[in-house]
Design a protein around this motif. Structure first.
Motif, PDB file in Angstrom:
ATOM      1  N   PRO A 162       0.819  -1.205   0.000  1.00 27.68           N
ATOM      2  CA  PRO A 162       0.000   0.000   0.000  1.00 27.68           C
ATOM      3  C   PRO A 162       0.860   1.266   0.000  1.00 27.68           C
ATOM      4  CG  PRO A 162      -0.028  -1.050   2.149  1.00 27.68           C
ATOM      5  CD  PRO A 162       0.767  -1.938   1.262  1.00 27.68           C
ATOM      6  N   ALA A 163       0.531   2.179  -0.901  1.00 26.03           N
ATOM      7  CA  ALA A 163       1.173   3.505  -0.966  1.00 26.03           C
ATOM      8  C   ALA A 163       2.702   3.422  -0.968  1.00 26.03           C
ATOM      9  CB  ALA A 163       0.695   4.402   0.166  1.00 26.03           C
ATOM     10  N   GLN A 164       3.250   2.491  -1.756  1.00 23.14           N
ATOM     11  CA  GLN A 164       4.716   2.345  -1.913  1.00 23.14           C
ATOM     12  C   GLN A 164       5.411   2.175  -0.569  1.00 23.14           C
ATOM     13  OE1 GLN A 164       5.540   1.958  -4.877  1.00 23.14           O
ATOM     14  NE2 GLN A 164       3.985   3.019  -6.048  1.00 23.14           N
ATOM     15  N   VAL A 186       9.392   1.818   0.101  1.00 25.94           N
ATOM     16  CA  VAL A 186      10.262   2.466  -0.887  1.00 25.94           C
ATOM     17  C   VAL A 186      11.049   3.572  -0.191  1.00 25.94           C
ATOM     18  CG1 VAL A 186      10.310   3.832  -2.987  1.00 25.94           C
ATOM     19  CG2 VAL A 186       8.761   1.914  -2.818  1.00 25.94           C
ATOM     20  N   GLY A 187      10.330   4.379   0.573  1.00 29.48           N
ATOM     21  CA  GLY A 187      10.992   5.403   1.382  1.00 29.48           C
ATOM     22  C   GLY A 187      11.372   4.814   2.728  1.00 29.48           C
ATOM     23  N   ARG A 188      10.386   4.669   3.583  1.00 28.68           N
ATOM     24  CA  ARG A 188      10.637   3.989   4.855  1.00 28.68           C
ATOM     25  C   ARG A 188       9.472   3.065   5.145  1.00 28.68           C
ATOM     26  NH1 ARG A 188      10.329   9.145   8.890  1.00 28.68           N
ATOM     27  NH2 ARG A 188      11.344  10.144   7.132  1.00 28.68           N
ATOM     28  N   VAL A 242       6.464   1.544   7.120  1.00 31.52           N
ATOM     29  CA  VAL A 242       5.472   1.916   8.132  1.00 31.52           C
ATOM     30  C   VAL A 242       4.676   0.668   8.470  1.00 31.52           C
ATOM     31  CG1 VAL A 242       3.434   3.290   8.602  1.00 31.52           C
ATOM     32  CG2 VAL A 242       5.279   4.261   7.271  1.00 31.52           C
ATOM     33  N   GLN A 256      -2.501  -0.537  12.574  1.00 35.34           N
ATOM     34  CA  GLN A 256      -2.543   0.717  13.333  1.00 35.34           C
ATOM     35  C   GLN A 256      -3.091   0.523  14.743  1.00 35.34           C
ATOM     36  OE1 GLN A 256      -4.877   3.897  11.900  1.00 35.34           O
ATOM     37  NE2 GLN A 256      -6.499   2.652  11.022  1.00 35.34           N
ATOM     38  N   ARG A 257      -4.025  -0.392  14.919  1.00 34.71           N
ATOM     39  CA  ARG A 257      -4.447  -0.655  16.299  1.00 34.71           C
ATOM     40  C   ARG A 257      -4.971  -2.073  16.414  1.00 34.71           C
ATOM     41  NH1 ARG A 257      -8.602   2.707  14.290  1.00 34.71           N
ATOM     42  NH2 ARG A 257      -7.284   4.509  14.568  1.00 34.71           N
ATOM     43  N   PRO A 316       5.594   0.814  19.417  1.00 30.18           N
ATOM     44  CA  PRO A 316       4.888   2.008  19.881  1.00 30.18           C
ATOM     45  C   PRO A 316       3.933   2.574  18.826  1.00 30.18           C
ATOM     46  CG  PRO A 316       7.174   2.515  19.386  1.00 30.18           C
ATOM     47  CD  PRO A 316       7.034   1.048  19.268  1.00 30.18           C
ATOM     48  N   GLY A 317       4.094   2.141  17.580  1.00 32.82           N
ATOM     49  CA  GLY A 317       3.210   2.639  16.525  1.00 32.82           C
ATOM     50  C   GLY A 317       1.873   1.932  16.479  1.00 32.82           C
ATOM     51  N   VAL A 318       1.707   0.886  17.282  1.00 36.14           N
ATOM     52  CA  VAL A 318       0.437   0.150  17.296  1.00 36.14           C
ATOM     53  C   VAL A 318      -0.297   0.484  18.596  1.00 36.14           C
ATOM     54  CG1 VAL A 318      -0.621  -2.121  17.206  1.00 36.14           C
ATOM     55  CG2 VAL A 318       1.536  -1.712  16.025  1.00 36.14           C
ATOM     56  N   VAL A 319      -1.535   0.958  18.477  1.00 39.11           N
ATOM     57  CA  VAL A 319      -2.310   1.254  19.681  1.00 39.11           C
ATOM     58  C   VAL A 319      -2.995  -0.033  20.134  1.00 39.11           C
ATOM     59  CG1 VAL A 319      -3.996   2.802  20.688  1.00 39.11           C
ATOM     60  CG2 VAL A 319      -2.779   3.483  18.648  1.00 39.11           C
ATOM     61  N   LEU A 342      -4.098   0.226   8.279  1.00 38.27           N
ATOM     62  CA  LEU A 342      -4.118   1.590   7.759  1.00 38.27           C
ATOM     63  C   LEU A 342      -4.979   1.713   6.507  1.00 38.27           C
ATOM     64  CD1 LEU A 342      -0.423   2.676   8.196  1.00 38.27           C
ATOM     65  CD2 LEU A 342      -2.391   3.476   9.441  1.00 38.27           C
ATOM     66  N   ASN A 343      -5.134   0.620   5.770  1.00 37.55           N
ATOM     67  CA  ASN A 343      -5.973   0.704   4.574  1.00 37.55           C
ATOM     68  C   ASN A 343      -7.457   0.559   4.903  1.00 37.55           C
ATOM     69  OD1 ASN A 343      -6.170  -1.967   5.136  1.00 37.55           O
ATOM     70  ND2 ASN A 343      -5.185  -2.689   3.270  1.00 37.55           N
TER      71      ASN A 343
END
Lengths: 180, 290
Positions: A16-18, A21-23, A25, A29-30, A61-64, A82-83
């Motif tokens: 999803p959303a490349q 490619v950058g970093r 994620v 999300q929860r 820490p990124g997961v609630v 996230l999707n």
């Protein structure tokens, strides 16, 4: 494909959303752990919460993480991505290790993967590297220097002898035989 | 239609013939696809309800919802250290502040309007700077517009988890709202850490969206030959090859020459199309577009 797959979502594996490619994620999300405080079927989930959950939350820490105790209902892990997709995992009578494994799986995947039919086992965005074929691809290089009109190039590539030709040939052979 | 008929047939068979399933003149066998399809239709009908449309429920209206934890996790998910107050300010829209004031609730912040403006400038400037290292101005502008479009930024925003934590009266938030929030978050990041860090963020999330895209997917001159003539005047198109003229499979190959040097080739079903394709080929080479 069986009939139960008829209305299943079908697609290819994508990110999803490349993502990455950058970093990278984490797409989870929860996560909500629903369990009963008394019932034996929630035992594994309760054990997991007691022993490992704090470490899980610290490591990610990124997961609630939400806990939702509810009376006399089976334990469930609800993962939200996230999707916008959700995945429910029913953990009746799971041990705490199994709960931990499921949670790791939910954390690592990028969306709800249950109930998706892969259209093909492979996929490429670039089906051809050399491009579309044209009549001029792989053409004989000597044609570049040919002069037209050209008798050789004008005639068919393979010409079978006609009936007349064969008759003439047979006649010639006969004449040769007579000479001998 | 076929499905309804099949369903009716099933019903008729059950109601008219009762328990005797001997008469099967109309249907040759049980269709195995009927049951799963009807089940799925039933599930979807229930989901829609009487109104006829699926109304999304805001995640924040759930019992298990902790806004503090959500905002904290948002920053951690992206691997950035946000100033929490700034991040909260970036997520709060002016319309939400107005609504709260109307309802008589005290709100500390006055919305993210200034952050949106600032974030937009940062994104815009950085993208132009990065692209102009490689491409000429026309292409830079086209790609910049493509990347900073509301649709693109909201796509990125949704995929970093903005959708649920935006504070705005509308739900689901509109495309423009999510895009604006993304800009505000970028500005908040710049104020929380540094411009360099912020540019890395833009690179990883916005510029990365170009992966798998070609320049000609985003930018293409409408009349390639005319465009090429504008940037290089001494060009001359020549018909190099033709095949199967005046048939449905007609194919022409045109080469573009300049000073007796072949610059590029293109082919198509007519000479004009082939000429434009050849021009595109030359533009690709001149601009070094891969």
């Amino acid at each position: 494909m069986s009939n139960s797959h008829l209305l299943m979502k079908a697609g290819f594996i994508t990110s999803p959303a490349q993502n990455g490619v950058g970093r990278y994620v984490c797409q989870l999300q929860r996560v909500v752990l629903k369990f009963c405080k008394n019932n034996g079927s929630s035992r594994g989930v309760r054990d997991f919460i007691e022993s490992d959950l704090v470490n899980f939350a610290k490591d990610h820490p990124g997961v609630v993480v939400y806990l939702k105790p509810r009376r006399h209902r089976g334990p469930v892990i609800v993962a939200e991505y996230l999707n916008g997709e959700k995945q429910h995992v029913y953990c009746r009578n799971f041990t705490s290790e199994v709960v931990s494994k499921w949670l790791t799986l939910l954390k690592n995947q990028q969306g709800n993967h249950e109930g998706m039919r892969l259209r093909k086992m492979w996929h490429t965005d670039h089906p051809s590297i050399q491009g579309p074929w044209t009549p001029y691809t792989f053409r004989e290089p000597s044609l570049n220097l040919a002069e037209f009109p050209n008798d050789k190039l004008s005639s068919p590539a393979s010409l079978e002898p006609s009936a007349t030709d064969r008759l003439i040939e047979a006649f010639k052979k006969q004449q040769l035989k007579e000479l001998e | 239609m076929a499905l309804q008929r099949q369903g009716l047939n099933l019903l008729r068979r059950i109601s008219i013939h009762g328990t005797t399933f001997t008469n099967r003149t109309d249907v040759r066998s049980y269709k195995r696809w009927v049951a799963p399809t009807l089940k799925e239709l039933n599930i979807r009908t229930k989901k829609i309800g009487d109104t006829g449309e699926v109304k999304p429920t805001p995640r924040s209206s759930f019992l298990e919802w902790n806004y503090d934890a959500e905002v904290f996790a948002f920053g951690k998910r992206l691997g950035e250290e946000f100033n929490q107050d700034l991040l909260r300010k970036a997520l709060m829209h002016k319309s939400y502040v107005n609504l709260q004031e109307l309802q008589g609730n005290a709100v500390q912040s006055d919305g993210n309007t200034d952050l949106i403006k600032k974030g937009e400038d940062i994104i815009s400037k950085y993208i132009q700077l990065e692209l102009s290292k490689k491409y000429p101005d026309v292409i830079v502008q086209a790609i910049h517009n493509y990347l900073t479009d509301d649709n693109m930024l909201s796509h990125v925003g949704v995929h970093i988890g903005l959708k649920d934590i935006i504070l705005t009266p509308e739900y689901p938030p509109e495309t423009a709202t999510i895009a604006n929030t993304f800009k505000a978050v970028v500005a908040a990041l710049e104020e929380s850490s540094s411009l360099e860090n912020c540019e890395k963020f833009v690179k990883d999330f916005v510029l990365a969206q170009l992966n798998g895209k070609e320049v000609f997917d985003i930018w293409e001159p409408e009349q390639p030959y005319k465009y090429l003539k504008g940037i290089k005047s001494d060009i001359e198109p020549r018909l190099c090859n033709q095949s199967a003229a005046k048939t449905i499979l007609a194919n022409y190959q045109v080469g573009i020459y300049s000073n007796k040097q072949l610059l590029g080739l293109g082919w198509g079903e007519s000479v004009d199309v082939a000429k434009d394709m050849a021009a595109l080929n030359v533009i690709q080479k001149i601009y070094n577009i891969k």
